[in-house]
Design an enzyme around this catalytic site. Sequence first.
Site, PDB file in Angstrom:
ATOM      1  N   ASP A  88       0.867  -1.261  -0.221  1.00 57.50           N
ATOM      2  CA  ASP A  88       0.004   0.133   0.016  1.00 57.50           C
ATOM      3  C   ASP A  88       0.859   1.383   0.144  1.00 57.50           C
ATOM      4  OD1 ASP A  88       0.628  -0.678   2.976  1.00 57.50           O
ATOM      5  OD2 ASP A  88      -0.445   1.428   3.256  1.00 57.50           O
ATOM      6  N   GLU A 475       5.525   9.734   3.142  1.00 59.53           N
ATOM      7  CA  GLU A 475       5.478   8.340   2.821  1.00 59.53           C
ATOM      8  C   GLU A 475       4.327   8.535   1.544  1.00 59.53           C
ATOM      9  OE1 GLU A 475       4.401   4.081   4.326  1.00 59.53           O
ATOM     10  OE2 GLU A 475       3.791   5.560   5.762  1.00 59.53           O
TER      11      GLU A 475
END
Length: 498
Positions: A88, A475
């Site tokens: 993810d 991120e």
Amino acid sequence: MAFSSSISLILLCFFTFTLFLSNAFPFHHRHKGFASHNYKDALTKSILFFEGQRSGKLPSNQRMTWRKDSGLSDGSTMHVDLVGGYYDAGDNVKFGFPMAFTTTMLSWSVLEFGGLMKGELQNARQAIRWATDYLLKATAHSGTIYVQVGDANKDHKCWERPEDMDTPRTVLKIDQNNPGSDVAAETAAALAAASLVFRKADPSYSKLLKRRAMSVFAFADKYRGAYSNGLHTYVCPFYCSYSGYDDELLWGAAWLHRATRNPTYLSYIQVNGQTLGADESDNTFGWDNKHAGARILLSKAFLVQKVQSLHDYKDHADNFICSLIPGSSQYTPGGLLYKMGEDNLQYVTSTSFLLVTYAKYLTSSHKVVTCGGTTITPKKLRNIAKKQVDYLLGDNPLKMSYMVGYGNRYPQRIHHRGSSLPSISSHPAKIQCSSGFSYFSSNAPNPNILVGAVIGGPDASDRFPDDRSDYQQSEPSTYINAPLVGTLAYLAHSFGQL
């Protein structure tokens, strides 16, 4: 006289055909002036990013070549094949909930704007299929959905390449005894949306996706509960179902209505819409809360397909749009829509997509949005979306592109294991769990460029430290990129780049 009549007839036919085109293809909207950015290049890179997130056996045409095979035994502890799918974000866990949402939004991007993508359409389809092939495996056993591979708590204690990972590949599932209506209904939405993407390109695959979507949704609706109740220690705080599962049931039904045209789903929406929160004022659209997306999606059925029983969704969608108008929502001093301190750009990309998509529906039906006494035109919605995308690509106080590999200045130290550690090609020896932290704490730029990755983004004051340890801002994640694909396709086309 006959010649003059012929000319008149030709001109009449020409103008009639032109009017037909403008009505048939209302989203072929051309912006005037010069493009602020190379949206075509950004589109190419936003799709390429997904290759850097692949898990499993990589194909021979893999373009992100510093990535290699990983997770080849996923599912074996439960005697199922769960190889494939996507990591993810910057870790090595496969979370089914955000992966399914990513798939839904990639599919929606292609459904609305795939006709404008030209050469990138096939790449976008491949990105979707990498996910749906995995979701089909995860839903292959009736009454069971495998929703996660990997132990996030243990994975996060290591900093290692996906190719090296030796943390437990724990397999988590939901069933009638441990329900998960949220992740199940989102998975149904993903399969249904993707079935439309492949309806002409691969009819048999499309039918398989649609059938599976229907059975998965039935399971989600029959056995109700939040998946993070039973799996709390494994999925929280990473992908806890904070908004509950009502939004996913409405969202899933909306996608099945669009994919199947089965009146059962329209009836479901009519009967359950209000109890599932159709008119709630939660205006944050992302991997957890789907209400705003469901409103926009269902408004199309009313605006474009003239399903009169869904007229309320135009009002619900308008309320969402009004919450975004500058002055009604929070923006940074530099003009970025600011919803949350962590991963804020996911809300920017998802909201921008809803803006250009709703603008398309409104244009098609010759409608506008009224916010108080102010009329908001489709053009205004497109301009708001464009401004957000332009900020993301570099029109901001730091002159920083928040898409890796795009522009002259972009983040160099993103919070991503594979990108920050030497590749297998340059460092064949295994890098052990704790050994990787020397790279994590280094101030050196990441050795592998995760081209196209969009990260969490700047803070409420437009600041960005470019610090690998700051996962809230540094991120990347698949669900940030997925809705951006559609918006970039629209912008690239509207400025004549596609």
